[in-house]
Design a protein around this motif. Structure first.
Motif, short mmCIF file in Angstrom:
data_model
loop_
_atom_site.label_atom_id
_atom_site.label_comp_id
_atom_site.label_asym_id
_atom_site.label_seq_id
_atom_site.Cartn_x
_atom_site.Cartn_y
_atom_site.Cartn_z
N THR A 274 -43.22 49.81 45.63
CA THR A 274 -43.58 49.07 46.86
C THR A 274 -43.44 47.58 46.59
OG1 THR A 274 -45.15 50.83 47.43
CG2 THR A 274 -45.44 48.71 48.54
N ARG A 275 -43.99 47.15 45.46
CA ARG A 275 -43.92 45.72 45.11
C ARG A 275 -42.47 45.27 44.92
NH1 ARG A 275 -48.58 43.43 44.69
NH2 ARG A 275 -50.44 44.39 43.80
N GLN A 276 -41.69 46.13 44.27
CA GLN A 276 -40.28 45.77 44.01
C GLN A 276 -39.51 45.64 45.33
OE1 GLN A 276 -38.01 48.70 41.85
NE2 GLN A 276 -36.36 47.26 41.38
N LEU A 277 -39.77 46.59 46.24
CA LEU A 277 -39.07 46.54 47.54
C LEU A 277 -39.50 45.31 48.33
CD1 LEU A 277 -39.13 50.34 48.39
CD2 LEU A 277 -37.09 48.87 48.53
N HIS A 278 -40.79 44.99 48.32
CA HIS A 278 -41.23 43.81 49.07
C HIS A 278 -40.64 42.54 48.46
CE1 HIS A 278 -44.64 41.59 51.42
NE2 HIS A 278 -43.43 41.32 51.87
N ARG A 279 -40.62 42.47 47.13
CA ARG A 279 -40.03 41.31 46.45
C ARG A 279 -38.55 41.16 46.83
NH1 ARG A 279 -42.31 37.21 45.25
NH2 ARG A 279 -40.45 36.25 46.05
N HIS A 280 -37.84 42.28 46.83
CA HIS A 280 -36.41 42.26 47.18
C HIS A 280 -36.23 41.81 48.64
CE1 HIS A 280 -32.26 43.33 46.38
NE2 HIS A 280 -32.22 44.02 47.51
N PHE A 281 -37.16 42.29 49.49
CA PHE A 281 -37.10 41.89 50.90
C PHE A 281 -37.28 40.37 51.02
CE2 PHE A 281 -38.71 41.11 55.10
CZ PHE A 281 -38.08 42.03 55.90
N ILE A 282 -38.30 39.83 50.35
CA ILE A 282 -38.56 38.38 50.43
C ILE A 282 -37.37 37.59 49.88
CG2 ILE A 282 -40.03 36.53 49.47
CD1 ILE A 282 -42.36 38.60 49.61
N ASP A 283 -36.81 38.07 48.76
CA ASP A 283 -35.70 37.34 48.13
C ASP A 283 -34.42 37.40 48.96
OD1 ASP A 283 -37.39 36.77 46.07
OD2 ASP A 283 -36.59 38.29 44.70
N ASN A 284 -34.31 38.42 49.81
CA ASN A 284 -33.03 38.63 50.51
C ASN A 284 -33.09 38.48 52.02
OD1 ASN A 284 -30.82 39.71 48.55
ND2 ASN A 284 -32.79 40.49 47.85
N ARG A 285 -34.29 38.22 52.57
CA ARG A 285 -34.40 38.21 54.03
C ARG A 285 -33.54 37.12 54.67
NH1 ARG A 285 -40.72 36.49 53.41
NH2 ARG A 285 -40.30 34.32 52.94
N SER A 286 -33.23 36.06 53.92
CA SER A 286 -32.42 34.99 54.52
C SER A 286 -31.04 35.51 54.95
CB SER A 286 -32.28 33.81 53.57
OG SER A 286 -31.65 34.26 52.40
N ARG A 287 -30.60 36.63 54.35
CA ARG A 287 -29.30 37.22 54.76
C ARG A 287 -29.35 37.72 56.20
NH1 ARG A 287 -29.28 41.44 50.17
NH2 ARG A 287 -28.42 42.75 51.79
N PHE A 288 -30.57 37.94 56.71
CA PHE A 288 -30.72 38.56 58.02
C PHE A 288 -31.23 37.57 59.07
CE2 PHE A 288 -31.19 41.66 54.66
CZ PHE A 288 -30.16 42.54 54.98
N LEU A 289 -31.16 36.28 58.73
CA LEU A 289 -31.56 35.25 59.69
C LEU A 289 -30.33 34.77 60.43
CD1 LEU A 289 -33.99 33.14 57.46
CD2 LEU A 289 -34.51 35.08 58.94
N GLU A 290 -30.55 34.34 61.69
CA GLU A 290 -29.41 33.82 62.45
C GLU A 290 -28.89 32.56 61.75
OE1 GLU A 290 -30.83 32.38 66.22
OE2 GLU A 290 -32.57 31.52 65.24
N PRO A 291 -27.60 32.25 61.93
CA PRO A 291 -27.06 31.06 61.26
C PRO A 291 -27.72 29.79 61.80
CG PRO A 291 -25.35 32.29 62.46
CD PRO A 291 -26.64 32.98 62.71
N LEU A 292 -27.77 28.76 60.96
CA LEU A 292 -28.34 27.49 61.41
C LEU A 292 -27.42 26.82 62.41
CD1 LEU A 292 -29.79 25.80 58.20
CD2 LEU A 292 -31.03 26.35 60.30
N GLY A 293 -28.02 26.08 63.36
CA GLY A 293 -27.23 25.26 64.29
C GLY A 293 -26.68 25.99 65.49
#
Ligand code: PLP
Length: 293
Positions: A274-293
């Protein structure tokens, strides 16, 4: 607070809806809850697609063209001084049927009501992530999909509220709902996962649950971490004998669960995967954000 109502932004005092609105009278509407990390919205287009799918499923035409949503969401954040370095935004879009008669003739149909609210996002307290939370299995069953599909994110939310009331009465964080066959479905506002012997399990969408956007990302991330995944039908007993359990949704991400119905899950503490998955989520969530601008 500035609120978008139908065709313009108005103050909270001026955001008034008719008492004849079908959303108010019958829960006849759909909604989405979306979040930002700083100025960037998480999985924006997926949330907007799900809003349009929910609306289609109840024969509601969303009066905002898809291309307009990004501007409106950002204006809602900007006007309320959200979506910046200090404050992530919680955005809620609601579309209800509006006032009038239900009919198939578009000329007689109501004009839908559209609301966008933007508030500061308040994730659960950090200590809950450290300690994990407790759940109950509700007596309230999840809506039968052929009666009211849980895939429709509908403002008719009583099914989930009744289960949540059971959690409140039991003084626990949340409740899990079983389906018509007694199989696990989901939490009142989240999807559920459990881990047994290194494998990740989650009820399949056919069990009658909302296909959460965080759920989809989590499944993808489990693949990236080479954790075997199994979607299927699971009994409460399988969950009670699991090594680890957690909930997912947009605002809380991954919340560890350490007991269900008063029975410990694993060692009663958030588990390593659970901790590993949450850590991976936090480290990688920026891949799923809309582009800036
Ligand atoms: N299931 C239900 C019933 C929900 O209400 C939600 C979110 O509000 C979820 C699951 C999780 O969905 P998401 O990950 O898209 O936030």
């Amino acid at each position: 607070m500035w609120i978008f109502l139908n065709d313009r932004f108005v103050t909270e005092q001026d955001a008034k809806i008719s008492v004849f609105d079908h959303g108010f009278l019958y829960g006849d509407g759909v909604y989405e809850t979306i979040r930002s990390y700083g100025a960037r919205i998480f999985m924006r287009d997926h949330h907007l697609s799900r809003l349009h799918r929910s609306a289609d499923a109840i024969g509601l035409t969303v009066p905002i063209p898809p291309s307009e949503w990004p501007r409106l969401l950002h204006e809602a954040m900007d006007r309320n001084q959200l979506g910046n370095d200090q404050t992530d935004a919680y955005l809620r879009i609601t579309v209800s049927r509006g006032v009038g008669e239900i009919g198939l003739d578009p000329a007689l149909c109501q004009t839908p009501t559209v609301v966008i609210m933007a508030k500061p996002l308040h994730p659960p307290a950090a200590e809950l992530y450290q300690r994990g939370v407790s759940l109950v299995i509700a007596q309230t069953r999840r809506n039968l999909p052929s009666a009211l599909s849980p895939q429709i994110k509908a403002t008719n939310f009583l099914n989930n509220i009744l289960a949540k009331r059971e959690a409140i009465a039991a003084r626990v964080f949340d409740a899990l709902l079983l389906n018509w066959e007694g199989h696990l479905t989901e939490g009142t506002v989240s999807n559920v996962f459990f881990i047994s012997q290194g494998r990740l399990y989650t009820p399949s969408v056919e069990c009658g649950l909302l296909d959460g956007i965080t759920r989809t990302i989590l499944l993808q991330m489990a693949g990236e971490l080479k954790i075997p995944v199994h979607e299927g039908r699971f009994t409460p007993e399988e969950l009670l004998h699991a090594d680890e359990c957690f909930l997912t949704n947009t605002s809380m991400e991954v919340m560890p669960v350490v007991s269900v119905n008063g029975q410990s899950i694993g060692h009663s503490t958030p588990g390593p995967l659970t901790r590993q998955l949450h850590r991976h989520f936090i480290d990688n969530r920026s891949r799923f954000l809309e582009p800036l601008g």
